[in-house]
Write a protein that holds these residues in place. Structure first.
Motif, PDB file in Angstrom:
ATOM      1  N   THR A 133       0.776  -1.336  -0.026  1.00 42.88           N
ATOM      2  CA  THR A 133      -0.166  -0.083   0.058  1.00 42.88           C
ATOM      3  C   THR A 133       1.283   0.980   0.074  1.00 42.88           C
ATOM      4  OG1 THR A 133      -0.025   0.003   2.415  1.00 42.88           O
ATOM      5  CG2 THR A 133      -1.573  -1.575   1.095  1.00 42.88           C
ATOM      6  N   ARG A 134       1.673   1.169   0.641  1.00 39.98           N
ATOM      7  CA  ARG A 134       3.121   2.435   0.695  1.00 39.98           C
ATOM      8  C   ARG A 134       4.260   1.953  -0.829  1.00 39.98           C
ATOM      9  NH1 ARG A 134       2.377   0.920   5.964  1.00 39.98           N
ATOM     10  NH2 ARG A 134       4.433  -0.825   6.173  1.00 39.98           N
ATOM     11  N   LEU A 135       4.281   3.398  -1.374  1.00 39.31           N
ATOM     12  CA  LEU A 135       4.564   3.309  -2.508  1.00 39.31           C
ATOM     13  C   LEU A 135       6.744   3.905  -2.568  1.00 39.31           C
ATOM     14  CD1 LEU A 135       1.874   3.187  -4.909  1.00 39.31           C
ATOM     15  CD2 LEU A 135       3.382   0.774  -3.724  1.00 39.31           C
ATOM     16  N   SER A 136       7.248   4.260  -3.158  1.00 37.88           N
ATOM     17  CA  SER A 136       8.164   5.342  -3.947  1.00 37.88           C
ATOM     18  C   SER A 136       7.837   5.840  -4.490  1.00 37.88           C
ATOM     19  CB  SER A 136       9.659   4.217  -3.880  1.00 37.88           C
ATOM     20  OG  SER A 136       9.358   3.570  -5.072  1.00 37.88           O
ATOM     21  N   LYS A 137       8.606   7.573  -3.971  1.00 32.28           N
ATOM     22  CA  LYS A 137       8.304   8.189  -5.397  1.00 32.28           C
ATOM     23  C   LYS A 137       8.018   7.554  -6.855  1.00 32.28           C
ATOM     24  CE  LYS A 137       9.419  12.228  -3.278  1.00 32.28           C
ATOM     25  NZ  LYS A 137       9.929  13.803  -3.518  1.00 32.28           N
ATOM     26  N   HIS A 138       8.960   7.292  -7.091  1.00 27.24           N
ATOM     27  CA  HIS A 138       9.175   6.448  -8.928  1.00 27.24           C
ATOM     28  C   HIS A 138       8.086   5.080  -8.538  1.00 27.24           C
ATOM     29  CE1 HIS A 138      11.069   4.561 -11.976  1.00 27.24           C
ATOM     30  NE2 HIS A 138      11.295   3.282 -11.759  1.00 27.24           N
ATOM     31  N   GLU A 139       7.848   4.374  -7.948  1.00 28.86           N
ATOM     32  CA  GLU A 139       6.579   3.454  -7.456  1.00 28.86           C
ATOM     33  C   GLU A 139       4.920   4.859  -7.930  1.00 28.86           C
ATOM     34  OE1 GLU A 139       8.117  -0.249  -5.714  1.00 28.86           O
ATOM     35  OE2 GLU A 139       7.258   1.477  -4.441  1.00 28.86           O
ATOM     36  N   GLN A 140       5.100   5.245  -7.155  1.00 30.15           N
ATOM     37  CA  GLN A 140       4.230   6.279  -7.123  1.00 30.15           C
ATOM     38  C   GLN A 140       3.356   7.259  -8.359  1.00 30.15           C
ATOM     39  OE1 GLN A 140       3.386   9.339  -4.084  1.00 30.15           O
ATOM     40  NE2 GLN A 140       5.294   8.468  -2.777  1.00 30.15           N
TER      41      GLN A 140
END
Length: 400
Positions: A133-140
């Motif tokens: 449910t929580r993503l890095s900026k790149h994944e977002q």
């Protein structure tokens, strides 16, 4: 002849002087009303306003569709003052994200969406990723670009905390969601992780392969009262991060995450319903998003769907003691603050739309904090006996 020429030149000079005088008067008036300093102040204010507006749009400004809808609904209840709404075409969005909260009826809604997508021919993408449910900026950014490139109209659904598309200069879609009473959600999740649902006895073993037997059969009262990690914060702080977003502080129980979650709901969510009034949620979704949810209630009530829906009920659920419920409620104070906020907003939306519901509204369980110690847990548990259906979410809150 000379006299005539002189008179002509005299008249021209007089007219020129009159024009010059009028021009001087105008300039004097302008200089009196707007000095260079005032002019500079006005231009600076205008520039700041433009920059602030642009910054707001880039950093989580409300989608245009929500602004238009709120203008349409207004501040008062139209039905109460004027009777039924006049016919009017609403600006329906073509990009919808359902960042579904775990154990809040999401599987029920996804089953409905699969039927609706085939019937109404819209793009439905339901992600099978449940534990990220929580993503890095790149994944977002990668996920948001993939979502934005889906064929329209589309509805994307996944277990993921709120994504701020505008922050990365990507068009912000409209969000929808459903939550439920926090303790009911926790209990459903606790037993589901251990024993699964009616779809198969082995499903829970696939989801929790590393769980030891002593953990699987751990009495929930022991887990709560002896403060096991699964039954204490931050594990209990679960619903709010779905609306707060990807900021690390969104995962820390506190006022900051609570207020940010409320702000995101007001600015970016078309509707956040409550599972305890699921039929009313479906009715509102049909009204607000007809090209996605038309006929949803008739499908939900159909025998074929009921047969499928009954398979998603969690097995082996039972109610903790009163003392354990009191401890849980105290630990989940921020979750309950958010839940009551959502419930009030949902009821306000129903009133504005003109939906008259017979669904009961469960009271705040303040009695959990105030009952005398002499109260017998066994007696209360008979009154709080829960149902196996999805609509069991608030039974424990009903004061005998």
């Amino acid at each position: 002849m000379k006299n005539t020429t002189r008179e002509l030149f005299s008249r021209i000079k007089i007219k020129h002087r009159e024009r010059g005088a009028r021009r001087s008067v105008c300039l004097a008036l302008l200089s009196f009303r707007f000095s260079p300093r005032d002019y500079g102040f006005c231009m600076s204010a205008l520039l700041l306003f433009c920059l602030a507006s642009l910054f707001y749009q880039w950093n989580g400004g409300a989608p245009r569709i929500l602004i238009e809808l709120r203008q349409y609904l207004g501040e008062s209840t139209f039905v109460d003052d004027h009777g039924p709404y006049p016919p009017r075409v609403l600006p329906f969005p073509s990009q919808v994200v359902y960042n579904r909260v775990g154990k809040c009826g999401s599987r029920t809604v996804v089953l409905l969406l699969r039927v609706l997508a085939e019937r109404h021919q819209f793009t439905l993408v339901s992600s099978d990723i449940h534990n990220k449910t929580r993503l890095s900026k790149h994944e977002q950014v990668g996920l948001m670009r993939n979502i934005s490139n889906l064929p329209k109209p589309f509805l994307f659904t996944r277990h993921v905390h709120f994504l701020n598309f505008s922050r990365f200069r990507i068009e912000q879609p409209v969000y929808i969601n459903i939550i439920r009473d926090p303790i009911s959600r926790f209990l459903s999740n606790y037993f589901f992780r251990r024993f699964g649902d009616w779809r198969g006895e082995q499903n829970h073993l696939i989801r929790t392969p590393g769980m030891k037997d002593f953990e699987r059969y751990l009495d929930i009262n022991v887990c709560i009262l002896e403060n096991y990690p699964e039954c204490s914060n931050p594990r209990l702080f679960y619903i709010i991060p779905y609306f707060c977003g990807q900021h690390p502080q969104c995962r820390e129980p506190g006022v900051w995450a609570l207020e940010r979650a409320k702000k995101n709901v007001l600015e970016n969510y078309l509707l956040v319903g409550i599972l305890e009034e699921l039929e009313d949620v479906l009715l509102l979704l049909e009204r607000l998003l007809p090209h996605f949810f038309s006929d949803v209630l008739s499908i939900y009530k159909s025998p074929d769907y009921r047969k499928l829906g009954n398979m998603t009920g969690t097995v082996k659920k039972h109610m903790p003691t009163l003392r354990a419920l009191q401890v849980l409620y105290q630990r989940m104070k921020y979750e309950y603050d958010f839940y009551y906020f959502i419930r009030d907003q949902f009821h306000l939306m129903k009133k504005k739309i003109g939906l008259k519901s017979t669904a009961p509204s469960a009271p705040q369980p303040s009695f959990l904090l105030n009952l005398p110690p002499a109260t017998q847990d066994a007696d209360l548990e008979e009154e709080l006996e829960e149902d196996e259906d999805l609509e069991d979410a608030h039974n424990w809150l009903v004061q005998p």
